[in-house]
Design a protein around this motif. Structure first.
Motif, PDB file in Angstrom:
ATOM      1  N   LEU A   1      -8.598  -5.699   2.753  1.00  0.00           N
ATOM      2  CA  LEU A   1      -7.586  -6.740   2.893  1.00  0.00           C
ATOM      3  C   LEU A   1      -6.234  -6.266   2.364  1.00  0.00           C
ATOM      4  O   LEU A   1      -5.193  -6.497   2.998  1.00  0.00           O
ATOM      5  N   VAL A   2      -6.247  -5.581   1.222  1.00  0.00           N
ATOM      6  CA  VAL A   2      -4.997  -5.071   0.654  1.00  0.00           C
ATOM      7  C   VAL A   2      -4.403  -3.996   1.565  1.00  0.00           C
ATOM      8  O   VAL A   2      -3.185  -3.959   1.791  1.00  0.00           O
ATOM      9  N   GLY A   3      -5.259  -3.122   2.103  1.00  0.00           N
ATOM     10  CA  GLY A   3      -4.773  -2.107   3.029  1.00  0.00           C
ATOM     11  C   GLY A   3      -4.157  -2.726   4.271  1.00  0.00           C
ATOM     12  O   GLY A   3      -3.110  -2.282   4.757  1.00  0.00           O
ATOM     13  N   LEU A   4      -4.793  -3.780   4.799  1.00  0.00           N
ATOM     14  CA  LEU A   4      -4.273  -4.476   5.977  1.00  0.00           C
ATOM     15  C   LEU A   4      -2.926  -5.130   5.671  1.00  0.00           C
ATOM     16  O   LEU A   4      -1.984  -5.037   6.472  1.00  0.00           O
ATOM     17  N   THR A   5      -2.827  -5.786   4.520  1.00  0.00           N
ATOM     18  CA  THR A   5      -1.575  -6.441   4.133  1.00  0.00           C
ATOM     19  C   THR A   5      -0.451  -5.426   3.970  1.00  0.00           C
ATOM     20  O   THR A   5       0.668  -5.619   4.463  1.00  0.00           O
TER      21      THR A   5
ATOM     22  N   GLN B   1      -0.230   4.010  15.656  1.00  0.00           N
ATOM     23  CA  GLN B   1      -0.651   5.116  14.808  1.00  0.00           C
ATOM     24  C   GLN B   1      -0.194   4.897  13.370  1.00  0.00           C
ATOM     25  O   GLN B   1      -0.967   5.095  12.429  1.00  0.00           O
ATOM     26  N   MET B   2       1.054   4.472  13.194  1.00  0.00           N
ATOM     27  CA  MET B   2       1.553   4.202  11.848  1.00  0.00           C
ATOM     28  C   MET B   2       0.813   3.038  11.206  1.00  0.00           C
ATOM     29  O   MET B   2       0.491   3.077  10.012  1.00  0.00           O
ATOM     30  N   PHE B   3       0.542   1.991  11.998  1.00  0.00           N
ATOM     31  CA  PHE B   3      -0.167   0.828  11.451  1.00  0.00           C
ATOM     32  C   PHE B   3      -1.543   1.217  10.929  1.00  0.00           C
ATOM     33  O   PHE B   3      -1.907   0.906   9.788  1.00  0.00           O
ATOM     34  N   PHE B   4      -2.340   1.908  11.761  1.00  0.00           N
ATOM     35  CA  PHE B   4      -3.700   2.242  11.350  1.00  0.00           C
ATOM     36  C   PHE B   4      -3.714   3.313  10.258  1.00  0.00           C
ATOM     37  O   PHE B   4      -4.584   3.290   9.376  1.00  0.00           O
ATOM     38  N   PHE B   5      -2.755   4.239  10.290  1.00  0.00           N
ATOM     39  CA  PHE B   5      -2.705   5.263   9.252  1.00  0.00           C
ATOM     40  C   PHE B   5      -2.486   4.625   7.883  1.00  0.00           C
ATOM     41  O   PHE B   5      -3.191   4.933   6.916  1.00  0.00           O
TER      42      PHE B   5
END
Length: 315
Positions: free
Chosen positions: A151-155, A101-105
């Motif tokens: 990409l920036v959000g994923l990083t 949940q924290m990762f995707f948020f």
């Protein structure tokens, strides 16, 4: 000083939820259910309209459709759990679900923040270099901007989650919130978290403040251009910018208090969390997209085509 060391690893967290007053829970459930459905409906209409209408295949509308998709994703990370817990007495979430949940948020929220920066660049080019706008902001550039925001959000999220997973969780497991978020979870680690908290402030708080400042500067430049050069429709343009600035502040100011402030619980932290995780994804399409005249015409065209196709089937 090291925190007390427990021997049993944490397998789940207990969420205290949005309120401890049972009499408020039905009202809150209906309210947030309506907000969530509205978020899905409005953003889905925007995405469908941009995809189906060739006249909207320009950078501005592609970026707006990307923002609408991010609004749906961001809202769907925390709101379903909020609604479920408002109907339940047993409010828990497993450790792995909490981490996800924290990762995707933070993935979607980070992508959304940088998407707003991309939209600010698009507005700047449209206002200050109008004759070269279609050349500069061509489809290839637009696709690269969208890909970069994701990409920036994923990083950002991967770094955040990676730092968190290095901490041991072996004792306290009560979260005073309606979803898992870094500021609350990090305080439950059974070790000294001072360095981790500073890293969180840097990774989250500093990034949010920088994006907020960039957006404020972009709006200041746009407002200056409108006041000095625009004559026809000036009041409407100023009103639109004012509304967008208000919604932007509703999104970023609560986030600054949550992530850039020293990690302490304060009285309004749940209210701030609701604003930027539940309310803002509903407001974004209404402010950034549905006030646009061309978008409203395109939505009418889409609805007319749908109605006409249904009538043909019945005849």
């Amino acid at each position: 000083m090291e925190k007390k060391n427990f021997t049993t690893p944490v397998t789940e967290f207990v969420l205290l939820g949005l309120t401890q007053r049972p009499e408020l829970q039905p009202f809150l459930y209906v309210t947030f259910f309506i907000v969530y459905i509205n978020t899905w409906l409005v953003n889905f209409i925007i995405i469908t309209t941009v995809i189906s209408d060739y006249q909207l295949h320009t950078s501005m509308y592609i970026l707006l459709a990307n923002l609408a998709f991010l609004d749906i994703c961001d809202s769907s990370v925390s709101t379903p759990k909020l609604l479920l817990d408002l109907l339940s007495q047993h409010k828990t979430i497993s450790f792995n679900e909490c981490i996800l949940q924290m990762f995707f948020f933070h993935f979607f929220a980070g992508a959304m923040g940088f998407s707003l920066v991309g939209m600010a660049v698009d507005r700047y080019v449209a206002i200050y270099i109008p004759l070269r706008y279609l050349t500069i902001m061509n489809r290839g550039v637009c696709v690269r901007i969208v890909a970069l925001t994701w990409l920036v959000g994923l990083t950002h999220s991967a770094v955040q989650t990676g730092l968190l997973l290095q901490l041991p969780f072996c004792g306290p497991n009560i979260l005073d919130n309606f979803y898992c978020d870094v500021p609350q979870v990090i305080k439950l680690a059974c070790t000294n978290t001072h360095l981790a908290e500073m890293q969180m402030n840097l990774n989250n708080g500093l990034v949010i403040i920088i994006i907020f400042i960039i957006l404020l500067i972009s709006y200041a430049i746009i407002l200056l251009k409108i006041r000095t050069h625009v004559t026809e429709g000036k009041n409407k343009a100023l009103s639109t910018c004012g509304t967008q600035i208000t919604v932007m502040c509703l999104q970023f100011i609560p986030s600054i208090f949550i992530y850039a402030w020293p990690i302490k619980q304060f009285a309004l932290h749940k209210v701030f969390s609701v604003i930027y995780s539940v309310i803002t994804p509903m407001l974004n399409p209404m402010v950034y997209t549905l006030r646009n005249a061309e978008m409203k015409k395109a939505i009418r065209r889409l609805l007319n085509r749908m109605l006409f196709s249904q009538r043909e089937r019945h005849t």
